[in-house]
Design an enzyme around this catalytic site. Structure first.
Site, PDB file in Angstrom:
ATOM      1  N   LYS A 231       0.707  -1.087   0.140  1.00 48.24           N
ATOM      2  CA  LYS A 231       0.117   0.063  -0.013  1.00 48.24           C
ATOM      3  C   LYS A 231       0.909   1.309   0.081  1.00 48.24           C
ATOM      4  O   LYS A 231       1.652   1.302   0.890  1.00 48.24           O
ATOM      5  CB  LYS A 231      -0.739   0.050   1.250  1.00 48.24           C
ATOM      6  CG  LYS A 231      -1.872   1.100   1.206  1.00 48.24           C
ATOM      7  CD  LYS A 231      -2.535   1.660   2.429  1.00 48.24           C
ATOM      8  CE  LYS A 231      -1.935   2.657   3.155  1.00 48.24           C
ATOM      9  NZ  LYS A 231      -1.773   4.049   2.611  1.00 48.24           N
ATOM     10  N   GLU A 307       9.777   0.974  10.598  1.00 46.67           N
ATOM     11  CA  GLU A 307      10.706   1.937  10.454  1.00 46.67           C
ATOM     12  C   GLU A 307      10.434   3.271  10.792  1.00 46.67           C
ATOM     13  O   GLU A 307       9.345   3.611  10.059  1.00 46.67           O
ATOM     14  CB  GLU A 307      11.478   1.882   9.226  1.00 46.67           C
ATOM     15  CG  GLU A 307      12.803   2.374   9.152  1.00 46.67           C
ATOM     16  CD  GLU A 307      12.750   3.971   8.901  1.00 46.67           C
ATOM     17  OE1 GLU A 307      12.749   4.794   9.576  1.00 46.67           O
ATOM     18  OE2 GLU A 307      12.710   4.137   7.609  1.00 46.67           O
ATOM     19  N   CYS A 341      12.957  10.881   8.060  1.00 45.20           N
ATOM     20  CA  CYS A 341      12.774  10.410   9.531  1.00 45.20           C
ATOM     21  C   CYS A 341      14.199  10.330  10.318  1.00 45.20           C
ATOM     22  O   CYS A 341      14.224  10.411  11.348  1.00 45.20           O
ATOM     23  CB  CYS A 341      12.276   8.880   9.360  1.00 45.20           C
ATOM     24  SG  CYS A 341      13.266   7.728   8.198  1.00 45.20           S
ATOM     25  N   GLU A 438       9.173  15.147  16.493  1.00 46.48           N
ATOM     26  CA  GLU A 438       9.580  15.143  15.083  1.00 46.48           C
ATOM     27  C   GLU A 438       8.706  16.229  14.335  1.00 46.48           C
ATOM     28  O   GLU A 438       7.399  15.974  14.059  1.00 46.48           O
ATOM     29  CB  GLU A 438       9.284  13.725  14.446  1.00 46.48           C
ATOM     30  CG  GLU A 438       9.725  13.360  13.009  1.00 46.48           C
ATOM     31  CD  GLU A 438       9.620  11.980  12.622  1.00 46.48           C
ATOM     32  OE1 GLU A 438       8.518  11.447  12.802  1.00 46.48           O
ATOM     33  OE2 GLU A 438      10.822  11.578  11.965  1.00 46.48           O
TER      34      GLU A 438
END
Lengths: 540, 507
Positions: A231, A307, A341, A438
């Site tokens: 996906k 991850e 990331c 983040e």
């Protein structure tokens, strides 16, 4: 229930009190000098007259069992150009039913073959042919990637497409080198381990590197002989469909790789909780990662590779080459619009060089060229979508409110699309939100440190543990930090070096498992021990 | 037709085939990216074993040519791009090379067929595709050469670097000119080495063609040098060269011994040797006799018996011995010896006059020793070097035909009673290259496979080679392994790097 939570987490509703315009107004005083400089880059013009990419959008349906098909529901969703917020194309919107069809196809392709039953060399040849085809379509793919994602075309074309090809060469080379072991036994037994493909792999990839994340996931899974339902992110569904088509042209049997476009709460949740998916790999936010893991646990206990997010420290010592450290720290944070990331989002600078470093970092940020990503020389395009755009601006506001010093940037750029000025904060304290969360945008936070013990403690004081940068000429400092930092990757005097063979992944809430390198094969293999008694062996 | 029923005629094994042999393009030494004459100007003839006639004259490399080639390889290693490229870049070039080889498959196959007497149709589907696949395999390995980070006993950080060993000398045989070329060259290229390769004087043609394609693919000048010549001159110069860092040899045990000696008395370069064999095929009572006979026959006749892993000693359990012997002889008689370009041929001529005469003399020895000649034993036709498939029974383990490597289509058949006897007989050899076991019994298979002292054991199969499957010898069959990731280690130095660490949170 879980799907509803996912929906909540992925919803686009934001509680930001003030929109970008009011932010611009309130920041006017701080960044006046900056605004004049920004005008030089004529970003507004870039947004007003967007460069039209010379590429068709040939595929917008799901790719299931080797065929492009509409959603079972007939629904579609728009994918946007982040330069303008306008619709690029309508894409088939998958939900549980489409995931189910894809899993059935993948299951059949795995159980009946021919993919896992082919010789490894044949799988290797198909992956090599695929890499050749991608090379042939490099410019279309790079254009499509930039159009859908907003990243600079030069980056797509010069770095990401070649890296994509490189990754498939790398994994093609693994296909015929996946070794089990013969194992010593305590008695008269012959023991061996078979490294078998794990089965149907479900893969959910993010929007920040649509093609590279495809390669990180699909490459090792295919090399090991698995079949896949992937996906894509709803923001960037286009390039995966294109390359998956090329995979079939290269000789991939139908059903081996199935691509379903759609949203997390529907398609993503269906994949994560599917009873017939043997493995799940997810890259995305820590929040969604938790849900994916929960869904896997509640359904069939499928193993999960995650991850996730990061708040990676970038530590600069006083013995470092300051100019080089400034440039790399800038790159570590601003690369890909800050949407990495592993972005070096906490820049720790030794007090003896702090002022010089700060001055130079600010200068560098002010020089950063923001504009239409299709324009040559542009270093930074728009953020991916309105949600991310507003989230980043909110964090900038939070930084200002918590009394960090805004050195430059802080505003949206132009009036159209999702462009944000390269932003630098100094005097950042560890407990501020901008040093904890983040942000996933072009916001550099610079912190001061005094000694090694302190910086190790502070660098590790985060729920994340994805990566770190260390700039020093001292081998002892490098060796100490390399072991003390609780992160999956330490870059010493460099950053974002992403070779195919270098494993990548997180400690703590940055995830579990490693991608790339030999380690990534473990995600897609079952290990079976085989034990047989020996009669009168010559040795044991 | 010959008396034993081989499908051949008396004057020549079969009529000349329609295939047009391509003109020979490369006959000079390949040094530093150029085809050059030998310094002495000397040449030697390479012979068509179908007729004994000259195909073409080849520049003869000698010591002084080896010196020039080593200088080029040394320069390419010390200063050139090859070891300084990433493994991925080397891989791309090697992948391109493999593609070019596949594009020239027909011509390369013809070169091996005409030069070595190998079956053209088999070389096309086996040897040349195997070259391309081996190159691709090692290209895929070039970016996967991992050292390790080590556990030091004190506060030290330690790791290993796997470095290319340097300039490699390869000396390869004539029985598989292409496969042996790939087996040696591809792992050493992947490792980042540069090299000087000497092909066998019988079969220099394909190696020179590969070198030409290597240059086209982008392998930098000086990385791969090919110097045809003879063992006592060119070969000796390689093995005793002071500036070669490693010698890799495939050939006879006697020459292997000379090479190791030369390496020892020059610069102590490490040596890997893949030498002779006298490999046992052990067939148990529970085997499918017909299939076992097929396997045994293929094991000795494939490539005219010119293969170091040939199943030249076949041990058959007494319960099926008689039936096996009958079937084996029938099948041997139906085996077609003929022109290697004739698609009906199953066996071409031996490579040269020396080998031809050596084999015939061993057949005489077998008779004198008292073994029973069941079939074959003679040359086929009166031109070229064709020999009948030959089977001896009543062979005793100490007979020379059961001890020496004949390297031809000559099989020694022996009977055994128990598994212990079979193991003992199989190991009664100075060689230890390969072995085959045919049985349905899992315990027998497991016990015998661990007991036979050989580098590869095939259970219910034979000649099952693979890029990822290492093979090489025990005992006087040599040491070191070709193929698999094992082969890379022959071309790598291991360097440990150690440095103190302070205040490490873990050790």
């Amino acid at each position: 229930m879980a799907a509803r939570r996912l929906s909540w987490l992925l919803s686009r509703s934001l509680s930001a009190a003030s929109g970008p315009d009011s932010l611009l107004h309130s920041l006017g005083r701080n960044s006046g000098g900056g605004i004049r400089k920004w005008k030089r880059f004529s970003t507004a013009a870039a947004v007003d007259e967007v460069i039209i990419p010379q590429v068709q959008i040939p595929y917008t349906q799901h790719l299931i069992d080797g065929k492009f098909v509409d959603s079972a529901s007939g629904k579609t969703f728009p994918t946007y150009d982040p330069r303008t917020g306008e619709v690029i194309a309508q894409v088939a919107e998958g939900d549980a039913e489409d995931i189910n069809r894809a899993v059935v196809a993948a299951r059949k392709a795995f159980d009946e073959g021919p993919w896992p039953k082919m010789t490894a060399y044949e799988r290797c040849r198909i992956l090599l042919r695929f890499a050749d085809l991608v090379e042939k379509h490099r410019s279309e793919l790079a254009a499509l990637e930039t159009w859908d994602n907003g990243k600079p075309y030069q980056q797509s074309f010069n770095d990401e497409l070649p890296m994509f090809v490189r990754l498939f060469h790398y994994y093609a080379g693994w296909a015929d080198k996946i070794h089990g072991m013969t194992v010593p036994a305590d008695g008269k037994y012959h023991v061996q381990t078979l490294h078998e493909p794990i089965g149907v792999a479900g893969q959910i990839i993010p929007w920040n590197f649509p093609l590279l994340m495809f390669a990180w996931k699909v490459g090792p899974a295919l090399a090991c002989g698995n079949t896949i339902v992937l996906k894509t992110a709803e923001q960037t569904p286009l390039t995966a469909l294109y390359v998956a088509k090329l995979l079939h042209e290269a000789g991939l049997p139908p059903g081996v790789v199935n691509i379903v476009s759609g949203y997390g709460p529907t398609a993503g949740a269906a994949l994560a909780s599917h009873m017939d998916v043997d493995k799940l790999a997810f890259t995305g936010s820590t929040e969604t990662g938790k849900i994916v893991l929960e869904l896997a646990a509640r359904s069939n206990l499928k193993p999960v590779t995650l991850e996730l997010g990061g708040k990676s420290p970038f530590i600069v010592y006083d013995d470092a080459d300051v100019d080089q450290a400034v440039e790399v720290a800038h790159f570590a944070l601003f690369f890909n619009q800050g949407q990495c990331c592993c972005a070096g989002s906490r820049t720790f600078v030794h007090e003896r060089i702090y002022d010089e470093f700060l001055e130079k970092s600010k200068k560098r940020a002010l020089k950063r060229v923001v504009g239409d990503p299709f324009k040559n020389g542009v270093e930074q395009g728009p953020q991916i979508d309105t949600e991310q755009f507003e989230k980043v601006l909110r964090y900038i506001r939070s930084g200002i409110e918590s009394n960090a010093t805004l050195e430059c940037g802080g505003q949206r750029l132009g009036s159209k699309g999702f462009f944000i000025q390269p932003t630098v904060f100094s005097d950042v304290k560890d407990e501020m939100l901008i040093a904890q969360d983040e942000i996933f945008g072009p916001v550099q936070t610079i912190l001061k440190f005094k000694d090694t013990e302190e910086v190790i403690r502070r660098a590790n004081a985060t729920r994340y543990g994805l990566a770190a940068g260390v700039f020093t000429k001292n081998v002892h400092t490098a060796n100490t930090l390399m072991r003390a930092l609780r992160v999956g990757t330490v870059w010493i005097n460099c950053f974002d070096v992403f070779d195919a063979a270098i494993p990548f992944g997180g400690y703590k809430m940055s995830g579990t498992g490693r991608e790339k390198g030999i380690y990534s094969l473990n995600n897609y293999l079952q290990i079976k021990a085989v034990v047989e008694p020996l009669k009168n062996p010559a040795w044991i | 037709m010959t008396s034993n029923g081989h499908a051949t005629n008396d004057s020549s094994p079969s009529p000349p085939p329609p295939f047009k042999i391509p003109p020979i393009k490369f006959t000079n030494l390949f040094i530093n990216g150029q085809f050059v004459h030998s310094l002495s100007g000397k040449e030697f003839e390479t012979i068509d074993p179908r007729t004994g006639e000259v195909i073409v004259k080849i520049s003869e490399g000698r010591k002084e040519d080896i010196d020039v080639a080593v200088q080029a390889a040394r320069h390419a290693f010390d200063n050139g791009p090859w070891p300084r490229m990433s493994g991925a870049e080397r891989a791309r070039i090697m992948m391109k090379w493999a593609d070019l080889i596949e594009e020239n498959l027909e011509e390369l196959a013809a070169l091996d067929a005409i030069d070595a007497g190998k079956l053209f149709h088999l070389v096309k589907v086996l040897d040349i595709p195997a070259v391309a696949s081996a190159i691709r395999y090692y290209a895929g390995a070039a970016d996967k050469i991992h050292g390790e980070v080590l556990k030091a006993s004190r506060e030290f950080h330690a790791y290993t670097l796997m470095e290319p060993i340097g300039v490699v000398g390869h000396i390869i045989p004539w029985n598989f000119p292409s496969t042996m070329f790939a087996a040696k060259v591809s792992p050493s290229l992947a490792a980042g080495c540069t090299m000087v390769l000497k092909p066998a004087e019988q079969t220099p043609l394909s190696a020179l063609f590969y070198a030409h394609l290597a240059k086209q693919a982008g392998i930098p000048d000086g990385v791969l040098n090919v110097v045809p010549g003879f063992g006592p001159t060119a070969g000796a110069a390689i093995s005793s060269h002071m500036d070669i860092d490693k010698v890799s040899f495939t050939g006879s045990t006697d020459v292997g011994r000379a090479i190791m000696h030369a390496a020892a008395s020059s610069n102590l370069k490490p040596v890997s040797l893949e030498l002779g064999g006298k490999s046992p095929l052990v067939i148990f009572d529970d085997a499918d006799v017909d299939k076992a006979a097929d396997l045994a026959l293929l094991g000795i006749l494939f490539n005219k018996g010119e293969i170091c892993v040939a199943s030249s000693r076949v041990f058959v359990q007494e319960g099926i011995y008689d039936e096996f012997e009958k079937k084996l002889v029938e099948k041997a008689k139906a085996w077609v010896v003929g022109d290697p370009f004739d698609p009906k041929s199953q066996q071409g001529p031996q490579v040269d006059k020396n080998q031809f005469e050596k084999i015939l003399s061993y057949i005489e020895i077998g008779k004198q020793e008292g073994a029973t000649l069941l079939t074959g034993g003679k040359r086929v036709g009166n031109k070229g070097y064709y020999i009948e498939p030959t089977i001896f029974s009543n062979v005793k383990e100490d007979m020379r035909i059961a001890q020496d490597e004949i390297f031809g289509p000559v099989l020694a058949l022996m009977k055994f009673r128990s598994i212990e006897e079979a193991i003992k007989g199989a190991n009664n050899s100075r060689y230890g290259l390969a072995a085959g076991i045919v049985t349905k019994n899992i315990d027998t298979a497991n016990t015998v496979s661990r007991s036979i002292r050989a580098g590869i054991v095939w259970i219910n199969c034979y000649f099952a080679f693979g890029n990822d499957i290492p093979y090489g010898g025990y005992k006087q069959s040599g040491f070191g392994r070709d193929f698999g990731l094992e082969a890379l280690h022959k071309y790598l130095q291991v360097k440990s790097v150690v440095t103190p660490i302070y205040n490490s949170p873990w050790l």
